[in-house]
Design a protein around this motif. Sequence first.
Motif, PDB file in Angstrom:
ATOM      1  N   ASN A  77       0.812  -1.225   0.000  1.00 10.22           N
ATOM      2  CA  ASN A  77       0.000   0.000   0.000  1.00 10.22           C
ATOM      3  C   ASN A  77       0.847   1.278   0.000  1.00 10.22           C
ATOM      4  OD1 ASN A  77      -2.619  -0.997  -0.134  1.00 10.22           O
ATOM      5  ND2 ASN A  77      -2.727  -1.321   2.068  1.00 10.22           N
ATOM      6  N   GLU A  78       2.162   1.127   0.119  1.00  8.36           N
ATOM      7  CA  GLU A  78       3.087   2.266   0.152  1.00  8.36           C
ATOM      8  C   GLU A  78       2.758   3.244   1.279  1.00  8.36           C
ATOM      9  OE1 GLU A  78       3.100   3.909  -3.813  1.00  8.36           O
ATOM     10  OE2 GLU A  78       4.047   2.120  -4.637  1.00  8.36           O
ATOM     11  N   LEU A 154      -6.335 -13.091   5.666  1.00 11.80           N
ATOM     12  CA  LEU A 154      -7.277 -12.095   5.130  1.00 11.80           C
ATOM     13  C   LEU A 154      -7.747 -11.136   6.229  1.00 11.80           C
ATOM     14  CD1 LEU A 154      -9.291 -14.359   2.678  1.00 11.80           C
ATOM     15  CD2 LEU A 154      -7.726 -12.493   2.059  1.00 11.80           C
ATOM     16  N   ALA A 155      -7.883 -11.634   7.454  1.00 12.83           N
ATOM     17  CA  ALA A 155      -8.254 -10.757   8.568  1.00 12.83           C
ATOM     18  C   ALA A 155      -7.139  -9.753   8.851  1.00 12.83           C
ATOM     19  CB  ALA A 155      -8.560 -11.583   9.821  1.00 12.83           C
ATOM     20  N   VAL A 156      -5.887 -10.208   8.821  1.00 12.97           N
ATOM     21  CA  VAL A 156      -4.751  -9.295   9.000  1.00 12.97           C
ATOM     22  C   VAL A 156      -4.746  -8.260   7.882  1.00 12.97           C
ATOM     23  CG1 VAL A 156      -2.225  -9.119   8.999  1.00 12.97           C
ATOM     24  CG2 VAL A 156      -3.346 -10.973  10.264  1.00 12.97           C
ATOM     25  N   CYS A 157      -4.955  -8.722   6.663  1.00 13.48           N
ATOM     26  CA  CYS A 157      -4.963  -7.810   5.515  1.00 13.48           C
ATOM     27  C   CYS A 157      -6.054  -6.751   5.649  1.00 13.48           C
ATOM     28  CB  CYS A 157      -5.156  -8.626   4.231  1.00 13.48           C
ATOM     29  SG  CYS A 157      -5.074  -7.651   2.718  1.00 13.48           S
ATOM     30  N   ALA A 158      -7.240  -7.163   6.040  1.00 13.51           N
ATOM     31  CA  ALA A 158      -8.340  -6.203   6.188  1.00 13.51           C
ATOM     32  C   ALA A 158      -8.013  -5.155   7.247  1.00 13.51           C
ATOM     33  CB  ALA A 158      -9.631  -6.939   6.551  1.00 13.51           C
ATOM     34  N   ALA A 159      -7.473  -5.600   8.380  1.00 12.51           N
ATOM     35  CA  ALA A 159      -7.143  -4.658   9.454  1.00 12.51           C
ATOM     36  C   ALA A 159      -6.100  -3.646   9.006  1.00 12.51           C
ATOM     37  CB  ALA A 159      -6.645  -5.418  10.679  1.00 12.51           C
ATOM     38  N   PHE A 160      -5.069  -4.105   8.322  1.00 13.56           N
ATOM     39  CA  PHE A 160      -3.977  -3.193   7.997  1.00 13.56           C
ATOM     40  C   PHE A 160      -4.147  -2.474   6.669  1.00 13.56           C
ATOM     41  CE2 PHE A 160      -2.503  -5.415  11.591  1.00 13.56           C
ATOM     42  CZ  PHE A 160      -2.067  -4.346  12.357  1.00 13.56           C
ATOM     43  N   ALA A 164      -3.624   1.404   7.062  1.00 14.37           N
ATOM     44  CA  ALA A 164      -2.712   2.096   6.137  1.00 14.37           C
ATOM     45  C   ALA A 164      -3.425   3.250   5.437  1.00 14.37           C
ATOM     46  CB  ALA A 164      -2.147   1.119   5.110  1.00 14.37           C
ATOM     47  N   ARG A 165      -4.655   3.042   5.050  1.00 14.72           N
ATOM     48  CA  ARG A 165      -5.411   4.111   4.377  1.00 14.72           C
ATOM     49  C   ARG A 165      -5.695   5.267   5.338  1.00 14.72           C
ATOM     50  NH1 ARG A 165      -6.548   2.401  -0.552  1.00 14.72           N
ATOM     51  NH2 ARG A 165      -6.290   0.197  -0.931  1.00 14.72           N
ATOM     52  N   LEU A 166      -6.013   4.941   6.592  1.00 15.42           N
ATOM     53  CA  LEU A 166      -6.209   5.994   7.594  1.00 15.42           C
ATOM     54  C   LEU A 166      -4.899   6.744   7.848  1.00 15.42           C
ATOM     55  CD1 LEU A 166      -8.502   4.145  10.146  1.00 15.42           C
ATOM     56  CD2 LEU A 166      -9.138   6.094   8.712  1.00 15.42           C
ATOM     57  N   ALA A 167      -3.810   6.007   7.945  1.00 16.81           N
ATOM     58  CA  ALA A 167      -2.507   6.633   8.188  1.00 16.81           C
ATOM     59  C   ALA A 167      -2.181   7.638   7.100  1.00 16.81           C
ATOM     60  CB  ALA A 167      -1.412   5.562   8.269  1.00 16.81           C
TER      61      ALA A 167
END
Length: 193
Positions: A77-78, A154-160, A164-167
């Motif tokens: 997600n950079e 997939l749960a880890v991916c959804a959380a981060f 990442a988008r919020l960050a």
Amino acid sequence: MRLDILDRGYRPGAKLLFTFIRLFSGHPVPDAAKIVFYRPDFYGARAKDATHEAMRGPSPWSVADRELMAAYVATVNESEFCTAAHTATARQAYQSEPMVTAVLTDLETAPIAEPLRATLRMLGKLLTERTVGAADMRQVLAAGATREQIEDALAVCAAFDTTARLADAFGFEILSHEGFDAGAKYLLRRGYQ
């Protein structure tokens, strides 16, 4: 552009907690923690519970594996903040900076087991193409990952992906190397609660 909402608008209890954290740790409270306290009824409490379950709940993946997944999601997600935070945490969890660096630099040549490599490859495709299909899942299963491992990844991916988008949207402040290391120690000791 950093939104100043991360620096104001907290309830008195949260402000006091932030002061204690800064005094005892010697580091500012990371913005990822601050955002959880801004509107706990809307986002924070649910996000903490879901992230803690994904990262520290029962799983066939180790804590180190899940932190590496978080770092990989952030890298794809950079997201500068999340990449630094979870790279530091994965390095400490594995006690291997070279291995973590290798995965984030070149997944295909990194010294990791095939089930983890195939799982990370699938997460990368999901993040870049915004879709995965049955054929992708068959490849991950053929590499030795279980259905439970896929679900947990997939749960880890959804959380981060969300974090990442919020960050990036809120312009989370990039901490010093020492600040990220201190945060990593906290995450490994206490989790995401």
